[in-house]
Design an enzyme around this catalytic site. Structure first.
Site, PDB file in Angstrom:
ATOM      1  N   ASN A  48      48.348  38.620  26.909  1.00 34.15           N
ATOM      2  CA  ASN A  48      47.623  37.885  25.870  1.00 34.15           C
ATOM      3  C   ASN A  48      47.387  38.798  24.672  1.00 34.15           C
ATOM      4  O   ASN A  48      48.370  39.330  24.130  1.00 34.15           O
ATOM      5  CB  ASN A  48      46.392  37.114  26.392  1.00 34.15           C
ATOM      6  CG  ASN A  48      45.387  37.857  27.202  1.00 34.15           C
ATOM      7  OD1 ASN A  48      45.638  38.204  28.344  1.00 34.15           O
ATOM      8  ND2 ASN A  48      44.223  38.110  26.647  1.00 34.15           N
ATOM      9  N   ASP A  49      46.172  39.000  24.232  1.00 35.83           N
ATOM     10  CA  ASP A  49      45.899  39.602  22.915  1.00 35.83           C
ATOM     11  C   ASP A  49      46.680  40.877  22.596  1.00 35.83           C
ATOM     12  O   ASP A  49      46.828  41.746  23.456  1.00 35.83           O
ATOM     13  CB  ASP A  49      44.424  40.007  22.809  1.00 35.83           C
ATOM     14  CG  ASP A  49      43.471  38.994  23.357  1.00 35.83           C
ATOM     15  OD1 ASP A  49      43.887  37.890  23.698  1.00 35.83           O
ATOM     16  OD2 ASP A  49      42.290  39.331  23.459  1.00 35.83           O
ATOM     17  N   TRP A  73      47.143  35.450  34.235  1.00 40.69           N
ATOM     18  CA  TRP A  73      46.093  36.380  33.799  1.00 40.69           C
ATOM     19  C   TRP A  73      45.503  37.095  35.018  1.00 40.69           C
ATOM     20  O   TRP A  73      45.241  36.463  36.040  1.00 40.69           O
ATOM     21  CB  TRP A  73      45.013  35.586  33.058  1.00 40.69           C
ATOM     22  CG  TRP A  73      43.995  36.433  32.361  1.00 40.69           C
ATOM     23  CD1 TRP A  73      44.050  36.860  31.077  1.00 40.69           C
ATOM     24  CD2 TRP A  73      42.773  36.938  32.911  1.00 40.69           C
ATOM     25  NE1 TRP A  73      42.932  37.617  30.789  1.00 40.69           N
ATOM     26  CE2 TRP A  73      42.133  37.684  31.890  1.00 40.69           C
ATOM     27  CE3 TRP A  73      42.150  36.857  34.153  1.00 40.69           C
ATOM     28  CZ2 TRP A  73      40.899  38.324  32.069  1.00 40.69           C
ATOM     29  CZ3 TRP A  73      40.930  37.496  34.338  1.00 40.69           C
ATOM     30  CH2 TRP A  73      40.327  38.223  33.309  1.00 40.69           C
ATOM     31  N   ARG A 170      32.344  42.296  23.638  1.00 40.03           N
ATOM     32  CA  ARG A 170      33.714  42.803  23.807  1.00 40.03           C
ATOM     33  C   ARG A 170      34.550  42.856  22.531  1.00 40.03           C
ATOM     34  O   ARG A 170      34.161  42.364  21.498  1.00 40.03           O
ATOM     35  CB  ARG A 170      34.452  41.979  24.862  1.00 40.03           C
ATOM     36  CG  ARG A 170      34.596  40.507  24.586  1.00 40.03           C
ATOM     37  CD  ARG A 170      35.398  39.852  25.718  1.00 40.03           C
ATOM     38  NE  ARG A 170      35.531  38.424  25.561  1.00 40.03           N
ATOM     39  CZ  ARG A 170      34.698  37.533  26.067  1.00 40.03           C
ATOM     40  NH1 ARG A 170      33.654  37.917  26.771  1.00 40.03           N
ATOM     41  NH2 ARG A 170      34.905  36.242  25.874  1.00 40.03           N
ATOM     42  N   ASP A 171      35.737  43.437  22.716  1.00 37.80           N
ATOM     43  CA  ASP A 171      36.820  43.461  21.728  1.00 37.80           C
ATOM     44  C   ASP A 171      36.490  44.304  20.486  1.00 37.80           C
ATOM     45  O   ASP A 171      36.545  43.816  19.348  1.00 37.80           O
ATOM     46  CB  ASP A 171      37.204  42.024  21.300  1.00 37.80           C
ATOM     47  CG  ASP A 171      37.469  41.117  22.496  1.00 37.80           C
ATOM     48  OD1 ASP A 171      37.758  41.651  23.585  1.00 37.80           O
ATOM     49  OD2 ASP A 171      37.369  39.884  22.345  1.00 37.80           O
ATOM     50  N   GLU A 223      35.537  35.880  19.616  1.00 39.24           N
ATOM     51  CA  GLU A 223      36.234  36.994  20.255  1.00 39.24           C
ATOM     52  C   GLU A 223      37.052  37.759  19.207  1.00 39.24           C
ATOM     53  O   GLU A 223      37.320  37.261  18.117  1.00 39.24           O
ATOM     54  CB  GLU A 223      37.179  36.483  21.348  1.00 39.24           C
ATOM     55  CG  GLU A 223      36.473  35.720  22.460  1.00 39.24           C
ATOM     56  CD  GLU A 223      37.412  35.289  23.593  1.00 39.24           C
ATOM     57  OE1 GLU A 223      37.056  35.486  24.748  1.00 39.24           O
ATOM     58  OE2 GLU A 223      38.494  34.742  23.307  1.00 39.24           O
TER      59      GLU A 223
HETATM   60  C1  FRU Z   1      40.715  36.891  24.017  1.00 46.23           C
HETATM   61  C2  FRU Z   1      40.105  37.568  25.236  1.00 46.23           C
HETATM   62  C3  FRU Z   1      39.258  38.736  24.817  1.00 46.23           C
HETATM   63  C4  FRU Z   1      39.258  39.592  26.038  1.00 46.23           C
HETATM   64  C5  FRU Z   1      40.654  39.388  26.577  1.00 46.23           C
HETATM   65  C6  FRU Z   1      40.760  39.409  28.074  1.00 46.23           C
HETATM   66  O1  FRU Z   1      41.869  36.188  24.286  1.00 46.23           O
HETATM   67  O2  FRU Z   1      39.360  36.616  25.978  1.00 46.23           O
HETATM   68  O3  FRU Z   1      37.959  38.371  24.367  1.00 46.23           O
HETATM   69  O4  FRU Z   1      38.989  40.934  25.747  1.00 46.23           O
HETATM   70  O5  FRU Z   1      41.086  38.134  26.088  1.00 46.23           O
HETATM   71  O6  FRU Z   1      42.086  39.361  28.493  1.00 46.23           O
END
Ligand code: FRU
Length: 512
Positions: A48-49, A73, A170-171, A223
């Site tokens: 993902n990200d 995931w 987070r992030d 996020e």
């Molecule tokens: C965004 C997210 C972030 C988190 C990550 C987990 O897509 O939910 O906030 O850090 O993905 O995989």
């Protein structure tokens, strides 16, 4: 994000998975159906990200949320790739793995060239990654560092460096702020629909300086924030700060998406110029967790970003294997004045031109004549770049059909009555994996001088539209049959005129 459905403790299954994955990794096979040919995707497994985007010593680093053990995931880790041109990518081993029950969630990376963190030396300064450590009941900010140009990483022994004793925190996006000669962090408080700002002289000791939110789109959690300054084009010295906030759900095309605010950052906190309705960076369904490179080569003033090309609504259901997830094309960001005020523009980076192969070019012709040329020249395919400018004339609706096959097509066009550009993927190919997938995604856009420009990139499973020089962008996944490779222009309710048309066949970035 989707919450993990219970912790996976599968040592034997994991080991077998790991061995299978390792061999698939070695082969680096990019030939499967729907496999992106000029977008980044990992050889195998779920992503993902984008994370940790930093330029250092000739290399652009791209880390990403990665499951080393499967195509869904889980076990979140940072996968790693590097590029010298932001177009071709080299896959490197996983950089940071989940360990001791702590997953490695999203974050950023910086080149600590003065060794302010003392995690390297003055002569061998460290790359420092700032990531979220995730457990079921706590998220904290943590460091990892590398003194070998990002090839190997160590977690900092004093982790975490930031702990608010909160479940959702987070992030972190960290950048160097020259005016105060300090590091600034913008980090999400997702459930509160806020971001918090921190500052530090050494990346280790952080003090909160402010926060922002709720504002704009607040239906979903907040996020993956980003914060950067951009010049306002057409003015001598005017600059504005842009705050990026990714939201899930409640984005403009449904599910997850990226909003932005334009305003001022006074070294401590952000203030938006106005508090308008939400502003969206991309009106498609498949642009999430968009964040920018924290550094660029010296002398390169661009702010370049990309995003995860998917949507939490259906990311785990898209029909691809043995990988799931890809990144969008890198785009350069700009602030320009429009009829609707100051707006964020995105243009595909110029480096992508290196992919251009055979070209068909035509100008000042009717749609019918353009279609005849396309057919004669057999200008079609599933890897294309198309630039076209139209005079609206009497047409009500017009544009370009891509990935056309029997009963399949994706429409990319402009609707005059609705004053909107759109991507219609209702007949694009495989749709049934999610109820929300077949849809039209539109973006409001004026047509000054009754002209509309469409710039489109077509890959095996995506369409990216940059309309009117990047004023509006629509990024959508599509899953057509491989044989649906037709290309034609359409007009409805009247005639549109083609001012110019350029179609390039594009070359893949992966060596097969
Ligand atoms: C965004 C997210 C972030 C988190 C990550 C987990 O897509 O939910 O906030 O850090 O993905 O995989």
């Amino acid at each position: 994000m989707r919450r993990p459905r219970g912790r996976l403790i599968l040592p034997i299954a994991s080991l077998c998975g790991f061995l299978l994955v390792s061999s698939a990794w070695q082969t680096q096979d990019y030939s499967q159906p729907h496999r992106p040919q000029f977008h980044f995707s990992p050889p195998v497994n779920w992503i993902n990200d984008p994370n940790g985007m930093v330029y250092y010593q000739g290399e652009f680093h791209l880390f990403y949320q990665y499951n080393p053990f499967g195509n869904g995931w889980g076990h979140m880790s940072w996968g790693h790739a590097i590029s010298r041109d932001l177009v071709h990518w080299e896959n490197l081993p996983v950089a940071l793995r989940d360990e001791d029950g702590i997953m490695i969630f999203s974050g950023s990376a910086v080149a600590d060239t003065d060794n302010s963190s003392e995690l390297g030396t003055k002569s061998a300064p460290p790359l420092v990654a700032v990531y979220t450590g995730h457990t079921a009941d706590r998220q904290t900010q943590n460091l990892a560092f590398s003194t070998d140009r990002g090839r190997t990483w160590r977690k900092y022994s004093g982790n975490p460096v930031l702990d608010r004793q909160q479940k959702d925190f987070r992030d972190p996006k960290v950048f160097w702020h020259e005016p105060t000669r300090r590091w600034i962090m913008v980090v999400a408080l997702p459930v509160a629909r806020k971001v918090a700002f921190y500052s530090s002289s050494n990346l280790i000791d952080w003090a909160q300086t402010g926060d922002y939110g709720p504002a704009g789109a607040t239906e979903g959690i907040w996020e993956c924030p980003d914060l950067f300054e951009l010049p306002v084009e057409g003015t001598a010295a005017d600059k504005k700060w842009v705050l990026i906030v990714n939201v899930n759900p409640g984005a403009v095309a449904g599910g997850s998406g990226t909003q932005y605010f334009i305003g001022a950052f006074d070294d401590k906190t952000f203030r938006a110029d106005s508090s308008p309705s939400p502003r969206w960076a991309d009106y498609g369904s498949d642009f999430y967790a968009g964040v920018s490179w924290s550094s660029m080569p010296s002398g390169d003033p661009r702010r370049v970003w990309l995003a995860w090309m998917s949507n939490w609504r259906y990311a785990d259901k898209v029909p691809t294997s043995p990988w799931k997830g890809a990144m969008t094309l890198p785009r350069a960001l700009a602030l320009r004045n429009t009829e609707a005020g100051l707006s964020l523009f995105q243009t595909p980076i110029a480096e992508l031109r290196i992919l251009r192969g055979e070209l068909l070019q035509a100008g000042d012709i009717t749609i019918t004549a353009a279609n005849r040329l396309l057919e004669q020249a057999r200008m079609n395919g599933d890897l294309l770049e198309i630039e076209a400018e139209f005079d609206i004339d009497s047409a009500q609706d017009f544009g370009i059909n891509v990935r056309v096959g029997e009963n399949q097509k994706t429409r990319v066009g402009y609707n005059v009555a609705r004053k909107a550009v759109y991507v219609d993927r209702r007949s694009s190919g495989r749709l049934a994996f999610d109820r929300s997938f077949p849809a039209v995604h539109s973006a409001p856009m004026a047509a000054p001088k009754s002209r509309v420009k469409l710039h489109i990139f077509v890959d095996r499973s995506s369409v990216e539209l940059f309309a009117n020089h990047g004023e509006r962008v629509i990024t959508d996944l599509i899953f057509p049959d491989r044989t649906s490779a037709g290309l034609n222009l359409y007009e409805e309710g009247g005639r549109a005129h083609v001012r110019y048309l350029r179609v390039w066949k594009l070359n893949p970035i992966w060596k097969q």
